[in-house]
Design an enzyme around this catalytic site. Structure first.
Site, PDB file in Angstrom:
ATOM      1  NE  ARG A 120       9.397 -31.970  13.869  1.00  0.00           N
ATOM      2  CZ  ARG A 120      10.618 -31.656  13.412  1.00  0.00           C
ATOM      3  NH1 ARG A 120      11.184 -32.402  12.484  1.00  0.00           N
ATOM      4  NH2 ARG A 120      11.270 -30.605  13.884  1.00  0.00           N
ATOM      5  CG  HIS A 121       8.054 -29.218   9.764  1.00  0.00           C
ATOM      6  ND1 HIS A 121       7.793 -28.700  11.013  1.00  0.00           N
ATOM      7  CD2 HIS A 121       9.356 -29.601   9.769  1.00  0.00           C
ATOM      8  CE1 HIS A 121       8.897 -28.748  11.738  1.00  0.00           C
ATOM      9  NE2 HIS A 121       9.857 -29.301  11.014  1.00  0.00           N
ATOM     10  CB  CYS A 127       0.898  -2.498   4.691  1.00  0.00           C
ATOM     11  SG  CYS A 127       0.677  -3.610   6.091  1.00  0.00           S
ATOM     12  N   GLY A 128       2.462  -0.569   6.214  1.00  0.00           N
ATOM     13  CA  GLY A 128       3.177   0.154   7.263  1.00  0.00           C
ATOM     14  C   GLY A 128       3.720  -0.777   8.328  1.00  0.00           C
ATOM     15  CB  THR A 129       2.136  -2.665  10.947  1.00  0.00           C
ATOM     16  OG1 THR A 129       0.923  -3.072  10.283  1.00  0.00           O
ATOM     17  CG2 THR A 129       1.923  -1.332  11.647  1.00  0.00           C
ATOM     18  N   GLY A 130       2.871  -4.298   8.206  1.00  0.00           N
ATOM     19  CA  GLY A 130       2.844  -5.669   7.684  1.00  0.00           C
ATOM     20  C   GLY A 130       1.649  -6.451   8.205  1.00  0.00           C
ATOM     21  CB  ILE A 131      -0.476  -6.003  11.191  1.00  0.00           C
ATOM     22  CG1 ILE A 131       0.733  -6.112  12.132  1.00  0.00           C
ATOM     23  CG2 ILE A 131      -1.677  -6.702  11.810  1.00  0.00           C
ATOM     24  CD1 ILE A 131       0.574  -5.342  13.437  1.00  0.00           C
ATOM     25  N   GLY A 132      -1.797  -5.569   8.377  1.00  0.00           N
ATOM     26  CA  GLY A 132      -2.983  -5.574   7.507  1.00  0.00           C
ATOM     27  C   GLY A 132      -2.798  -6.527   6.342  1.00  0.00           C
ATOM     28  CG  MET A 133       0.162  -5.828   3.243  1.00  0.00           C
ATOM     29  SD  MET A 133      -0.825  -5.968   1.729  1.00  0.00           S
ATOM     30  CE  MET A 133      -0.134  -4.629   0.742  1.00  0.00           C
ATOM     31  CG  ASP A 136      -0.296   0.191   2.541  1.00  0.00           C
ATOM     32  OD1 ASP A 136       0.961   0.257   2.586  1.00  0.00           O
ATOM     33  OD2 ASP A 136      -1.002   0.317   3.555  1.00  0.00           O
ATOM     34  CG  HIS A 137      -0.606   4.736   1.685  1.00  0.00           C
ATOM     35  ND1 HIS A 137      -1.697   3.883   1.726  1.00  0.00           N
ATOM     36  CD2 HIS A 137      -0.540   5.321   2.908  1.00  0.00           C
ATOM     37  CE1 HIS A 137      -2.272   3.979   2.922  1.00  0.00           C
ATOM     38  NE2 HIS A 137      -1.583   4.830   3.657  1.00  0.00           N
ATOM     39  CG  HIS A 171       9.858 -25.654  11.104  1.00  0.00           C
ATOM     40  ND1 HIS A 171      10.100 -25.558  12.466  1.00  0.00           N
ATOM     41  CD2 HIS A 171      10.916 -26.334  10.592  1.00  0.00           C
ATOM     42  CE1 HIS A 171      11.258 -26.159  12.744  1.00  0.00           C
ATOM     43  NE2 HIS A 171      11.776 -26.625  11.628  1.00  0.00           N
TER      44      HIS A 171
HETATM   45  C1  RB5 Z   1      -1.755   2.705   6.518  1.00  0.00           C
HETATM   46  O1  RB5 Z   1      -1.671   3.928   7.159  1.00  0.00           O
HETATM   47  C2  RB5 Z   1      -1.500   1.558   7.477  1.00  0.00           C
HETATM   48  O2  RB5 Z   1      -2.609   1.396   8.289  1.00  0.00           O
HETATM   49  C3  RB5 Z   1      -1.158   0.308   6.719  1.00  0.00           C
HETATM   50  O3  RB5 Z   1      -0.020   0.534   5.936  1.00  0.00           O
HETATM   51  C4  RB5 Z   1      -0.843  -0.931   7.532  1.00  0.00           C
HETATM   52  O4  RB5 Z   1       0.107  -0.662   8.500  1.00  0.00           O
HETATM   53  C5  RB5 Z   1      -2.003  -1.666   8.054  1.00  0.00           C
HETATM   54  O5  RB5 Z   1      -1.863  -2.744   8.643  1.00  0.00           O
END
Ligand code: RB5
Length: 150
Positions: free
Chosen positions: A132-133, A65-71, A8-9, A98
């Site tokens: 096993r994995h 993405c910013g944190t990688g979490i949303g992705m 993303d951005h 694994h």
């Molecule tokens: C965008 O501002 C931010 O929320 C996105 O890049 C990401 O970190 C979401 O998980």
């Protein structure tokens, strides 16, 4: 190796840098967007890149993405996708060895460019150990099938 890459951005700058890194390694990067730092929605780009992995048109995908979490949340909703959010090479190694992860997620606001390249190289260069994995991966696939039939 053909690698789908998307951001993303928040991850755009790191995506561009990792694309160059892949090309330097003679790997084909399939850019699934975004193409600027203009605000956009990470699920749109995660879906495009993961579709290529599902269809066998890419060997794996890298999502930023910013944190990688949303992705990673988005990618792991998709059938057959095993996405791992990694912030250091140890996790990148073991998620390939694994978990047979087929998608690497990183947070551009968390992980600096040098470390991100090292994580990506580790991910790409580590084979799945099987054994096993494989049994555990099969259980994940079975859970996925049961979830989709609810
Ligand atoms: C965008 O501002 C931010 O929320 C996105 O890049 C990401 O970190 C979401 O998980």
């Amino acid at each position: 190796m053909k690698i789908a890459i998307a951001s993303d951005h928040g991850g755009f700058g790191l995506k561009e840098l990792l694309k160059k890194h892949l090309e330097e390694r003679q790997m084909e990067a399939v850019d699934c967007g975004t193409d600027s730092e203009a605000s956009c929605d990470y699920p749109d780009f995660a879906e495009k890149a993961c579709r290529l992995v599902q269809q066998g048109a890419a060997d794996c995908a890298v999502l930023i993405c910013g944190t990688g979490i949303g992705m990673s949340i988005t990618a792991n909703k998709m059938t057959g996708i095993r996405a791992a959010l990694c912030g250091e090479p140890f996790s990148a190694h073991f998620t390939r060895a694994h978990n047979d992860a087929n998608v690497l997620c990183m947070g551009a606001r968390v992980t600096g460019p040098g470390l991100a390249e090292m994580i990506l190289d580790t991910f790409l260069d580590t084979p799945f150990e099987g054994g096993r994995h494989q049994r555990r991966i099969d259980k994940i696939a079975d859970l996925e099938r049961r979830e989709h039939h609810v």
